[in-house]
Design an enzyme around this catalytic site. Structure first.
Site, PDB file in Angstrom:
ATOM      1  N   GLU A 123       9.532   8.717 -16.812  1.00 46.90           N
ATOM      2  CA  GLU A 123       8.153   9.188 -16.971  1.00 46.90           C
ATOM      3  C   GLU A 123       7.640   8.935 -18.383  1.00 46.90           C
ATOM      4  O   GLU A 123       6.479   8.555 -18.577  1.00 46.90           O
ATOM      5  CB  GLU A 123       8.083  10.679 -16.651  1.00 46.90           C
ATOM      6  CG  GLU A 123       8.314  10.998 -15.184  1.00 46.90           C
ATOM      7  CD  GLU A 123       8.450  12.488 -14.918  1.00 46.90           C
ATOM      8  OE1 GLU A 123       8.478  12.864 -13.730  1.00 46.90           O
ATOM      9  OE2 GLU A 123       8.536  13.272 -15.884  1.00 46.90           O
ATOM     10  N   HIS A 179       0.826  -1.213   0.000  1.00 46.50           N
ATOM     11  CA  HIS A 179       0.000   0.000   0.000  1.00 46.50           C
ATOM     12  C   HIS A 179       0.862   1.267   0.000  1.00 46.50           C
ATOM     13  O   HIS A 179       0.408   2.328   0.451  1.00 46.50           O
ATOM     14  CB  HIS A 179      -0.952   0.022   1.205  1.00 46.50           C
ATOM     15  CG  HIS A 179      -1.760  -1.221   1.359  1.00 46.50           C
ATOM     16  ND1 HIS A 179      -2.916  -1.445   0.642  1.00 46.50           N
ATOM     17  CD2 HIS A 179      -1.566  -2.329   2.125  1.00 46.50           C
ATOM     18  CE1 HIS A 179      -3.425  -2.617   0.971  1.00 46.50           C
ATOM     19  NE2 HIS A 179      -2.609  -3.185   1.870  1.00 46.50           N
ATOM     20  N   LYS A 192      16.205  21.904 -10.783  1.00 47.53           N
ATOM     21  CA  LYS A 192      15.483  20.680 -11.107  1.00 47.53           C
ATOM     22  C   LYS A 192      16.340  19.676 -11.870  1.00 47.53           C
ATOM     23  O   LYS A 192      17.118  20.024 -12.738  1.00 47.53           O
ATOM     24  CB  LYS A 192      14.238  20.993 -11.954  1.00 47.53           C
ATOM     25  CG  LYS A 192      13.151  21.745 -11.233  1.00 47.53           C
ATOM     26  CD  LYS A 192      12.593  20.967 -10.040  1.00 47.53           C
ATOM     27  CE  LYS A 192      11.817  19.747 -10.460  1.00 47.53           C
ATOM     28  NZ  LYS A 192      10.602  20.073 -11.218  1.00 47.53           N
ATOM     29  N   SER A 219      14.823  21.994 -15.963  1.00 42.66           N
ATOM     30  CA  SER A 219      13.664  22.871 -16.110  1.00 42.66           C
ATOM     31  C   SER A 219      14.091  24.169 -16.779  1.00 42.66           C
ATOM     32  O   SER A 219      15.187  24.674 -16.534  1.00 42.66           O
ATOM     33  CB  SER A 219      13.066  23.175 -14.737  1.00 42.66           C
ATOM     34  OG  SER A 219      12.157  24.251 -14.809  1.00 42.66           O
TER      35      SER A 219
END
Length: 460
Positions: free
Chosen positions: A289, A155, A282, A276
């Site tokens: 992704e 979980h 970043k 970024s």
């Protein structure tokens, strides 16, 4: 005039030519189409269906076309509709009348079914090759982390301590199944359809077994209707790679989480990260992704193939031209994702100290504390209750189980002794889980050894 235009009195509308044409995407079947045509012509000559000299001229002409295509000297024509007609048209232009004999005893229906089966076999071999490379990389990394302790989760909540090696080997098992699934698919693809004709075979004395032998097929199709209208193998391939993409997506999801500031379990290599345009600090896990995102694209390819085939009566229908773009996209996307993922994974830097610290929080040794009491004679359900109370006590005090004093332990049960501290240490928790398939270093090492032997057997 079209090669099939004898019955027609009017040219096809230019808009229909463009709509109907598949050369913009089925050109990639040229190797398979030429190989199939060479085998077919060879058999026709051997059977005496066409003169041997014509068969030889056809084979030589096709080999020349193959060389010219691969040298970039051939421009395919939309007017010729597809790769099959383009090659036949080129052949006739080059060798004359003999080229017109190539299509004897053959239809584009069984011809395209052959090409797609050959292409699918090649695609499976390529996908398995990339999967084997990824599996090898996982094994090498897992072997380096037999005692790298990290939290295991259920979980997405910390559950029990495991090792990084154990965690990685879970993904090895997924990719192993992906390999075996593709191998199973290959057996069903490896059936030669040429000779089925348009749908009802042919009156020519074809030697289908000879064509299968020349092309490396293990069997021939048993029913001519099924041979030309079957695209199960395309759907099965897309299903296999959809499951494979799901596995890659799950792995990527974990790497995205692990690379966050909240986890800090891994750092992506600069070569597999992006920045970024506005936030200079970043470092984004864009590769992971994007692979995760592309899984939906491949799932869509599978659904498109299923939908295209679901309402088609026997035998061939033009709807089946829609098999190729989705098949090609699923194949290309999966293989590219495997290649990129393998590169990304091989350059990961694991923050093992952070993993170990993470395993220390969240009471991941609570089950082991309960097992300690069970081994002292307490029924498991009572032991579960005792440790639950200890966990609640620790939460209130802001402490870990291992930080309690012996007196505090004994306030919950007199069964606790000095050995409890060793029993609930993270390393003990992991090392004592020696059951086959468990996270103990010796169990994981045995798993890795067996996995290496299996992987090596694939090359034999």
């Amino acid at each position: 005039m079209k090669l099939w235009g004898g019955r027609f009195q009017k040219q096809t509308d230019a808009m229909v030519d463009d709509f109907h044409s598949s050369i913009s995407f089925d050109w990639r079947l040229y190797r398979q189409d030429i190989a199939g045509s060479i085998a077919h012509a060879t058999m026709l000559g051997e059977q005496g269906i066409i003169p041997q000299e014509d068969a030889q001229a056809i084979c030589q002409g096709l080999k020349g076309i193959l060389s010219d295509i691969e040298a970039g000297k051939v421009d395919f024509e939309i007017d010729a509709e597809d790769i099959h007609m383009n090659i036949e048209k080129l052949l006739t232009e080059r060798i004359g009348q003999a080229g017109k004999r190539l299509h004897t005893g053959r239809s584009r229906n069984d011809q395209v079914a052959l090409d797609m089966r050959m292409y699918c076999k090649d695609s499976i071999r390529q996908a398995v090759f990339e999967l084997k490379k990824l599996c090898q990389c996982i094994l090498d990394t897992a072997a380096q982390h037999l005692e790298t302790i990290m939290p295991g989760y259920t979980h997405l909540q910390k559950a029990q301590p495991i090792t990084l090696g154990h965690h990685l080997m879970a993904y090895f098992e997924m990719f192993k199944r992906d390999i075996t699934r593709l191998q199973d698919c290959y057996d069903r693809v490896d059936v030669m359809p040429l000779g089925a004709g348009a749908l009802a075979g042919t009156t020519y004395d074809l030697n289908r077994e000879r064509v299968a032998q020349l092309l490396g097929f293990s069997a021939i199709t048993a029913n001519s209707l099924d041979a030309v209208s079957d695209r199960d193998f395309c759907i099965e391939f897309a299903s296999c790679v959809s499951i494979g993409m799901m596995h890659l997506s799950r792995f990527c999801e974990e790497l995205v989480l692990w690379s966050s500031n909240e986890f800090q379990f891994v750092e992506m290599d600069d070569g597999f990260s992006t920045g970024s345009s506005i936030m200079p600090q970043k470092k984004n896990p864009d590769v992971a992704e994007l692979i995760r995102g592309k899984s939906g694209r491949v799932f869509g390819d599978l659904m498109a193939l299923l939908t295209a085939m679901k309402g088609i009566p026997l035998a061939y229908n033009k709807d089946m031209q829609e098999d190729k773009e989705n098949f090609f996209d699923a194949r290309d996307t999966y293989i590219k994702c495997l290649q990129v993922f393998c590169g990304m994974f091989s350059t990961l830097r694991f923050n093992t100290d952070r993993m170990h610290a993470g395993a220390g929080g969240g009471f991941t040794n609570a089950t082991d504390a309960a097992d300690y009491l069970v081994k002292k004679g307490l029924p498991f359900r009572e032991a579960h209750e005792v440790i639950g109370k200890i966990v609640f006590y620790c939460i209130e005090k802001g402490r870990a189980i291992s930080e309690l004093t012996l007196e505090e332990f004994r306030s919950f049960s007199p069964l606790f002794g000095e050995d409890v501290f060793e029993a609930v240490s993270l390393l003990t928790c992991v090392r004592e889980r020696k059951v086959s398939g468990g996270p103990a270093p010796q169990s994981v090492k045995a798993h890795i050894d067996a996995a290496r032997a299996w992987l090596d057997s694939l090359s034999e």
